[in-house]
Design an enzyme around this catalytic site. Structure first.
Site, mmCIF file in Angstrom:
data_model
loop_
_atom_site.group_PDB
_atom_site.id
_atom_site.type_symbol
_atom_site.label_atom_id
_atom_site.label_comp_id
_atom_site.label_asym_id
_atom_site.label_seq_id
_atom_site.Cartn_x
_atom_site.Cartn_y
_atom_site.Cartn_z
ATOM 1 N N SER A 5 0.885 -1.079 0.103
ATOM 2 C CA SER A 5 0.074 0.017 -0.017
ATOM 3 C C SER A 5 0.812 1.249 -0.038
ATOM 4 C CB SER A 5 -0.825 0.002 1.216
ATOM 5 O OG SER A 5 -0.466 0.284 2.365
ATOM 6 N N ILE A 125 -6.223 2.765 0.852
ATOM 7 C CA ILE A 125 -5.549 1.517 1.344
ATOM 8 C C ILE A 125 -3.965 1.549 0.851
ATOM 9 C CG2 ILE A 125 -5.292 -1.014 1.353
ATOM 10 C CD1 ILE A 125 -7.375 0.211 3.670
ATOM 11 N N GLU A 126 -4.087 1.649 -0.457
ATOM 12 C CA GLU A 126 -2.653 1.431 -1.192
ATOM 13 C C GLU A 126 -1.696 2.549 -0.943
ATOM 14 O OE1 GLU A 126 -1.493 -0.876 -3.154
ATOM 15 O OE2 GLU A 126 -3.361 -1.988 -2.969
ATOM 16 N N THR A 127 -2.036 3.998 -1.044
ATOM 17 C CA THR A 127 -1.071 4.932 -0.944
ATOM 18 C C THR A 127 -1.686 5.996 -0.075
ATOM 19 O OG1 THR A 127 -1.849 6.114 -2.930
ATOM 20 C CG2 THR A 127 -0.212 4.523 -3.349
#
Length: 332
Positions: A5, A125-127
């Site tokens: 993330s 969530i990822e970044t």
């Protein structure tokens, strides 16, 4: 679909993102032979030997990448994993991002048939909405894992080849590309193959830019889910009441081969009664709480989230965060 993330990497995964697992004991790879084979493979794709040698010239072994892949976040139990992602700070950032890109998110949701809260949840969530896109040079990450990580070397060498094609097609600055330890890039943490196959030019400026353009990132995440079969408005995962030992096998990454009827039983029933097609494909999801196991019925949309990152913990975090976002957005 990881950090996957930047904490997480969609090896779909994207994923995209998938659960990478820990480093296994294996014989060292023959890097000289693998390099020669890689050059031949790239020649078959239209690159000259000199072009591929130049592409590899600055690639470096990065021990931090090997260390990171040996301790994936998804190896943690659910009760330790989810507090990393389901936070008030991330929720506030998600609402801000949604409000700032309201029209783009609505257009992506309509164009690709994907619920808007899921698009927003993935990027969060990822970044953390572009706040943490990864610190590892993408070239070094893919070279390290493709030539020095036996458990998944074939996969990562393939992604390295995809990277060479990607930078040629999109005119990306190779020496500036940074991402997760698994080589995932941009707002949605797309690996090279996912970038090539699922990225879209959603603002129509002639470039598919997932690194600095949130509009393209929003459209591309939606397209990824569309291409993997997301069904807008349909349930994702449903809580179960467990009064015994489940008869069905807990899902561990395989293709869906069970139905709802295979999973539900007198000892394992829906927490809330509702009409449900008992013949549809489904999975049994187990979440490890501090003192017990918690069971859920995963449906097609839950499986689609795992095409972004194959961990059921990741998919559940995305789902629960998306529900928080939808509730907060509807109330605002």
């Amino acid at each position: 679909m990881t950090r996957i993330s930047s904490l997480l990497a969609p090896l779909f995964a994207p994923i995209g993102a998938l659960l990478l697992g820990s480093v296994a004991v294996a014989e060292p790879l023959d890097t000289k032979t693998l390099t020669a084979d890689f050059i031949k493979e790239q020649q078959a794709k239209g690159f000259t030997q000199a072009e591929t040698e130049a592409f590899l010239a600055d690639a470096k072994l990065n021990q931090d990448v090997l260390d990171a892949i040996s301790r994936p976040w998804e190896a943690k139990p659910w009760h330790v994993y989810y507090p990393i992602f389901l936070t008030e700070k991330r929720l506030a950032a998600g609402l801000k991002f949604w409000n700032e890109h309201e029209q783009t998110i609505a257009r992506a949701a309509k164009t690709y048939g994907v619920d808007p809260q899921v698009i927003v949840a993935i990027i969060g969530i990822e970044t953390f909405y572009g706040g943490y896109m990864g610190k590892y040079p993408v070239l070094d990450a893919l070279y390290t894992l493709g030539f020095h990580y036996p458990p998944r070397a074939d996969f990562f060498r393939s992604e390295l080849g995809q990277l060479q094609q990607l930078i040629k097609e999109e005119k990306l600055p190779l020496d500036e590309l940074k991402g997760s330890y698994a080589g995932a890039m941009g707002y949605g943490q797309f690996i090279s193959s996912s970038y090539r196959h699922y990225a879209v030019d959603f603002d129509g400026d002639g470039q598919r830019d997932l690194l600095t353009n949130p509009v393209d990132a929003i459209g591309s995440v939606a397209n990824y889910f569309h291409e993997h079969g997301w069904q807008a408005g349909e349930p994702v995962v449903l809580p179960l009441v467990n009064e015994g030992t489940p008869k069905a096998k807990v899902w561990s990454g395989e293709r869906l081969n069970l139905t709802v009827a295979d999973i539900l039983s007198p000892d394992l029933s829906l927490k809330k009664n509702q009409d449900l097609n008992a013949s549809q494909k489904a999975m049994l999801v187990a979440l490890e709480q501090a003192d017990s196991a918690e069971y859920w019925l995963g449906l097609k949309n839950f499986y689609v989230i795992t095409r972004y990152n194959r961990s059921p913990l990741y998919a559940m975090a995305v789902y629960q965060f998306s529900e928080q976002l939808k509730h907060a957005h509807d109330q605002s």
